[in-house]
Scaffold this motif. Structure first.
Motif, PDB file in Angstrom:
ATOM      1  N   ARG B 202      -9.824 -15.666   0.278  1.00 54.16           N
ATOM      2  CA  ARG B 202     -10.690 -14.709   0.225  1.00 54.16           C
ATOM      3  C   ARG B 202      -9.296 -13.214   0.797  1.00 54.16           C
ATOM      4  O   ARG B 202      -9.358 -12.366   0.085  1.00 54.16           O
ATOM      5  N   LEU B 203      -9.806 -13.396   2.106  1.00 51.83           N
ATOM      6  CA  LEU B 203      -8.587 -12.484   3.079  1.00 51.83           C
ATOM      7  C   LEU B 203      -7.067 -12.320   2.284  1.00 51.83           C
ATOM      8  O   LEU B 203      -7.035 -11.347   2.155  1.00 51.83           O
ATOM      9  N   ALA B 206      -8.002 -10.260  -0.832  1.00 55.95           N
ATOM     10  CA  ALA B 206      -8.564  -9.049  -1.056  1.00 55.95           C
ATOM     11  C   ALA B 206      -6.714  -8.476  -0.325  1.00 55.95           C
ATOM     12  O   ALA B 206      -6.137  -7.179  -0.712  1.00 55.95           O
ATOM     13  N   ALA B 207      -6.042  -8.906   0.461  1.00 50.31           N
ATOM     14  CA  ALA B 207      -4.846  -8.977   1.290  1.00 50.31           C
ATOM     15  C   ALA B 207      -3.650  -8.338   0.013  1.00 50.31           C
ATOM     16  O   ALA B 207      -3.000  -7.184  -0.217  1.00 50.31           O
ATOM     17  N   VAL B 209      -4.160  -7.409  -2.657  1.00 47.86           N
ATOM     18  CA  VAL B 209      -4.704  -6.400  -4.208  1.00 47.86           C
ATOM     19  C   VAL B 209      -4.482  -4.897  -3.196  1.00 47.86           C
ATOM     20  O   VAL B 209      -3.793  -4.116  -4.276  1.00 47.86           O
ATOM     21  N   VAL B 210      -4.627  -5.125  -2.000  1.00 52.16           N
ATOM     22  CA  VAL B 210      -4.380  -4.382  -1.371  1.00 52.16           C
ATOM     23  C   VAL B 210      -3.038  -3.533  -1.487  1.00 52.16           C
ATOM     24  O   VAL B 210      -2.376  -2.527  -1.704  1.00 52.16           O
ATOM     25  N   TYR B 211      -1.893  -4.920  -1.001  1.00 52.61           N
ATOM     26  CA  TYR B 211      -0.727  -4.486  -1.282  1.00 52.61           C
ATOM     27  C   TYR B 211      -0.473  -3.793  -2.103  1.00 52.61           C
ATOM     28  O   TYR B 211       0.999  -3.262  -2.222  1.00 52.61           O
ATOM     29  N   ALA B 213      -1.726  -2.509  -4.751  1.00 56.02           N
ATOM     30  CA  ALA B 213      -2.088  -1.193  -4.767  1.00 56.02           C
ATOM     31  C   ALA B 213      -1.371  -0.178  -4.513  1.00 56.02           C
ATOM     32  O   ALA B 213      -0.723   1.069  -4.607  1.00 56.02           O
ATOM     33  N   ILE B 214      -1.270  -0.457  -3.180  1.00 54.33           N
ATOM     34  CA  ILE B 214      -0.123   0.239  -2.396  1.00 54.33           C
ATOM     35  C   ILE B 214       1.423   1.264  -2.568  1.00 54.33           C
ATOM     36  O   ILE B 214       1.507   2.007  -2.401  1.00 54.33           O
ATOM     37  N   VAL B 216       2.450   0.413  -5.588  1.00 57.44           N
ATOM     38  CA  VAL B 216       1.650   0.994  -6.850  1.00 57.44           C
ATOM     39  C   VAL B 216       2.011   2.470  -6.561  1.00 57.44           C
ATOM     40  O   VAL B 216       2.816   3.169  -7.391  1.00 57.44           O
TER      41      VAL B 216
ATOM     42  N   LYS C   6      -4.211   7.480 -11.717  1.00 56.51           N
ATOM     43  CA  LYS C   6      -3.450   6.550 -11.281  1.00 56.51           C
ATOM     44  C   LYS C   6      -4.037   6.556  -9.888  1.00 56.51           C
ATOM     45  O   LYS C   6      -4.042   5.212  -9.115  1.00 56.51           O
ATOM     46  N   GLY C  10      -6.019   3.512  -8.112  1.00 59.10           N
ATOM     47  CA  GLY C  10      -5.228   2.593  -7.817  1.00 59.10           C
ATOM     48  C   GLY C  10      -6.549   2.678  -5.866  1.00 59.10           C
ATOM     49  O   GLY C  10      -6.916   2.333  -5.678  1.00 59.10           O
ATOM     50  N   VAL C  13      -9.513   0.901  -5.718  1.00 55.35           N
ATOM     51  CA  VAL C  13      -9.416  -0.717  -6.588  1.00 55.35           C
ATOM     52  C   VAL C  13      -8.691  -0.780  -4.598  1.00 55.35           C
ATOM     53  O   VAL C  13      -9.204  -1.885  -3.814  1.00 55.35           O
ATOM     54  N   ILE C  14      -8.148   0.373  -4.210  1.00 58.66           N
ATOM     55  CA  ILE C  14      -7.414  -0.357  -2.855  1.00 58.66           C
ATOM     56  C   ILE C  14      -8.902   0.304  -1.715  1.00 58.66           C
ATOM     57  O   ILE C  14      -9.425  -1.248  -1.082  1.00 58.66           O
ATOM     58  N   ALA C  17     -11.207  -3.293  -2.467  1.00 61.81           N
ATOM     59  CA  ALA C  17     -10.743  -4.544  -1.787  1.00 61.81           C
ATOM     60  C   ALA C  17     -11.106  -4.795  -0.424  1.00 61.81           C
ATOM     61  O   ALA C  17     -11.864  -5.660   0.269  1.00 61.81           O
ATOM     62  N   TYR C  20     -15.155  -5.350   0.434  1.00 61.48           N
ATOM     63  CA  TYR C  20     -15.198  -6.195   0.116  1.00 61.48           C
ATOM     64  C   TYR C  20     -14.875  -7.306   1.277  1.00 61.48           C
ATOM     65  O   TYR C  20     -15.645  -7.978   1.795  1.00 61.48           O
ATOM     66  N   MET C  21     -13.515  -7.049   1.997  1.00 60.32           N
ATOM     67  CA  MET C  21     -13.085  -7.955   2.697  1.00 60.32           C
ATOM     68  C   MET C  21     -14.350  -7.767   4.108  1.00 60.32           C
ATOM     69  O   MET C  21     -14.438  -8.373   4.488  1.00 60.32           O
TER      70      MET C  21
ATOM     71  N   LEU D 148      -4.051   1.662   6.463  1.00 61.00           N
ATOM     72  CA  LEU D 148      -5.153  -0.422   5.757  1.00 61.00           C
ATOM     73  C   LEU D 148      -4.880  -1.218   5.859  1.00 61.00           C
ATOM     74  O   LEU D 148      -5.619  -1.707   5.188  1.00 61.00           O
ATOM     75  N   LEU D 152      -7.957  -5.426   7.233  1.00 65.46           N
ATOM     76  CA  LEU D 152      -6.808  -6.887   7.326  1.00 65.46           C
ATOM     77  C   LEU D 152      -6.617  -7.353   8.315  1.00 65.46           C
ATOM     78  O   LEU D 152      -6.938  -8.609   8.721  1.00 65.46           O
ATOM     79  N   TRP D 159     -11.092 -14.071  12.416  1.00 66.43           N
ATOM     80  CA  TRP D 159     -11.302 -14.976  12.322  1.00 66.43           C
ATOM     81  C   TRP D 159     -10.697 -16.365  12.816  1.00 66.43           C
ATOM     82  O   TRP D 159     -10.429 -17.233  12.653  1.00 66.43           O
TER      83      TRP D 159
END
Lengths: 49, 225, 148, 215
Positions: B202-203, B206-207, B209-211, B213-214, B216, C6, C10, C13-14, C17, C20-21, D148, D152, D159
């Motif tokens: 999951r981590l 998520a990472a 998706v975030v990366y 998106a950043i 883009v 956009k 974006g 979405v960030i 995510a 959720y994390m 950001l 993470l 963990w």
């Protein structure tokens, strides 16, 4: 339980050194810039003379 | 879908260049082979120790070859003065980013598969039963690594000391991906079910998706002046 | 695509995510160290472990001359004898929590290469409740290991 | 104005020392060494605050292309790195007598160390690029990526392993701390936040004048 004052002193001493060092750097930069600004302001006057 | 088409053009261009010269791919495969020799010399014949460090070593290999490969993403553009061409390309620049990212992913996955196969042969590890899980973990990890790697490669392409700056910037940011993949790879290689490492997966997801998106969102700012 | 649209998409979405994390991170139960009863259930000699538990009162044997330290770690259900060479940290003591790094030896004891005292997040003034009890410390250890 | 802020910060720090060493009682289990907390926790808070401000200033720069936002990001990143350094050293010195080790790859320690090198890289990037507009643009992107990444990093190392006690103050539920210790902690948090603000204001000031002198 030992008090470990030397560790407390070390932690606060190091913090003071680091924060104080950064402060001194800022102050020095400040002075240098002030001097440069004075020089800039004086330059046109020099030309007139 | 004009956007997808433009991204595809970038992939196609890079793949054609790579297909003709095979410069990067050959060098990376040779480098992976050398890495295996080095690991063997460093570890010696101790099988028990090998089992415990294998996931870490594997990822060390992926990262070293990844750093080399990713760092070259925009070298062609810089050396051949195509940077302005990219900058002046009309429309949304994130298509270029996604194209470069896809190309890098393909290259890295190819090198990683080879490295994994060589590993299995030289170190006598049976990765057969773990293969599906391993593919998932490696895939998720590689997306994260390539997403930020592509972005940072663009960032450092125009900067002096880029060979130094690129890994220095990339590695700390990649810690979550590295920890996640090494832990998940370890579990998968030990034959544990994927459910046992669900939180790492999951981590990683998520990472990723975030990366991506950043990447883009910010690639525009790196490209245009 | 519209530029602002956009960025909003974006950013959304960030944010989703990461949210959720964070949600998964707070509710996740992960094991940072294993407990003595877990080690007892399936000890693998030679494998590196992090073992956490309460130092059983009366079990600490300390030889300052040879720097040999022996004690027993317990989680209330099982206990493991630990041996270590070196000086323990100040906060180490009987009835307190400790985490040790090392491996399970074939001779039936845990050889620790590093001893770390685990203290709870509760700070106490002199006239507050005196010394955390055994149950309290177990709770701290378990809380650290299972939630948050 | 800046000078007044400086004196206010000094006053706050003196107050913090008085609270930390005079008013707050000696902690029972750890002894006086626990007083490092009044340095460690506030600097950690300030470090997070500083990097948060880098994040928003970076977005602000990319949005508006205003030099002021860029200067704020740079000043805040410098202060953040300084305060992270203090947090890590103070924590390490606290760790030796209490945990028995200077450093362990514990979750909170590791994530602080990673944050430290991440923003050191940020400053390195700023230092290497000579063209100011390019430096501002690239570092803004890096500032956003790094910020950001922090959650993470935090959860991944959390963990991975932990030894650090859970947060005492910033957690859900009641705070389990004697009022005097909590008060000393809060006074120090305010004092260090003031010091941070002073540093940033002064640094932004010098950066602006540097720009004017060079122009």
């Amino acid at each position: 339980m030992a008090d470990n004052w030397q560790f407390v002193a070390a932690a606060y001493g190091l913090a003071a050194a680091v924060l104080g060092g950064y402060w001194r750097r800022l102050v020095r930069l400040d002075r240098k810039l002030a001097a440069a600004q004075v020089r800039r302001r004086n330059r046109p006057a020099d030309k007139i003379q | 879908m004009r956007f997808a088409r433009r991204a595809w053009i970038v992939v196609w261009k890079d793949l054609t260049i790579e297909g003709r010269s095979k410069e990067t791919l050959n060098a990376l495969l040779f480098f992976s082979l050398l890495l295996l020799f080095l690991f063997q010399f460093a570890l010696g014949p101790d099988r028990e120790r090998l089992a415990s460090v294998l996931p870490g070593l594997l990822w060390l290999g992926f990262i070293l070859s990844g750093l080399l490969g990713l760092g070259r993403t925009f070298v062609g553009e810089r050396e051949n003065d195509c940077w302005d061409g990219l900058r002046l390309a009309p429309g949304d620049k994130s298509a270029i980013y996604l194209g470069k990212l896809a190309g890098n992913l393909l290259l890295m996955l190819l090198v990683e598969t080879t490295l994994l196969a060589l590993f299995a042969v030289f170190f006598n590890v049976d990765i057969g039963p773990a293969a599906p899980g391993l593919a998932l973990v490696v895939g998720l990890g590689t997306i994260g690594l390539a997403a930020i790697g592509t972005l940072f490669a663009a960032m450092t392409a125009q900067v002096r000391a880029r060979e130094l700056l690129f890994p220095v910037l990339l590695l700390p940011v990649q810690v979550p991906v590295l920890l996640g993949t090494v832990k998940a790879t370890e579990a998968v290689l030990l034959g544990e079910p994927l459910g046992a490492v669900a939180h790492w997966l999951r981590l990683l997801a998520a990472a990723d998706v975030v990366y991506v998106a950043i990447g883009v969102l910010t690639f525009d700012f790196i490209l245009d002046g | 695509m519209n530029r602002n649209a956009k960025f909003i998409a974006g950013g959304g979405v960030i944010a989703a995510a990461l949210a959720y994390m964070i949600y998964a991170g707070v509710t996740q139960s992960a094991v940072y160290f294993i407990t003595p009863s877990e080690l007892r259930a399936a000890p693998v000699s030679g494998k590196a472990y992090r073992l956490g538990g309460i130092v059983v009162p009366g079990s600490v044997q300390w030889n300052p001359a040879s720097l040999e330290l022996a004690f027993t770690l317990s989680d209330g259900r099982g206990s493991v004898p630990v041996r270590h060479r070196g000086t323990p940290p100040d906060l180490f003591g009987e009835g307190r929590g400790a985490v040790v790094e090392g491996n399970w030896s074939r001779e039936g004891h845990f050889t620790a290469s590093l001893i770390m005292a685990k203290h709870s997040e509760d700070y106490k003034a002199p006239r507050g409740t005196s010394g955390a009890g055994y149950q309290d410390l177990i709770r701290t250890l378990e809380k650290d290991g299972s939630s948050r | 104005m800046t000078r007044a802020l400086g004196w206010l910060a000094t006053l706050g720090l003196i107050g913090g020392l008085v609270m930390g060493f005079g008013v707050a009682p000696r902690e029972v289990t750890q002894g006086n060494v626990q007083r490092i907390m009044y340095l460690h926790v506030p600097t950690a808070w300030v470090a997070y605050l500083a990097f948060g401000i880098v994040f928003f200033a970076s977005i602000g720069y990319l949005w508006t292309r205003s030099d002021a936002a860029d200067r704020l990001a740079r000043a805040s990143a410098e202060a953040g790195v300084i305060f992270t350094g203090v947090t890590i050293t103070a924590g390490s010195i606290w760790g030796k007598p209490t945990w028995g080790t200077w450093w362990t790859w514990d979750a909170r320690l590791t994530s602080a160390a990673i944050m430290f090198v991440m923003y050191l890289g940020y400053l390195l990037l700023r230092g290497i690029i000579e063209e100011p507009e390019q430096a501002a643009r690239y570092s803004a992107v890096l500032g956003i990526v790094a910020a950001l990444d922090v959650p993470l990093v935090h959860f991944s190392v959390y963990w991975w392993r932990t030894l650090h006690q859970p947060p005492t103050v910033m957690k859900p539920g009641p705070v389990n701390m004697p009022p005097a210790i909590l008060a000393a902690l809060l006074v120090n948090v305010v004092a260090f936040t003031l010091l941070y603000t002073y540093f940033v204001v002064k640094r932004v000031n010098t950066l602006r004048r540097e720009h004017e002198v060079l122009a």
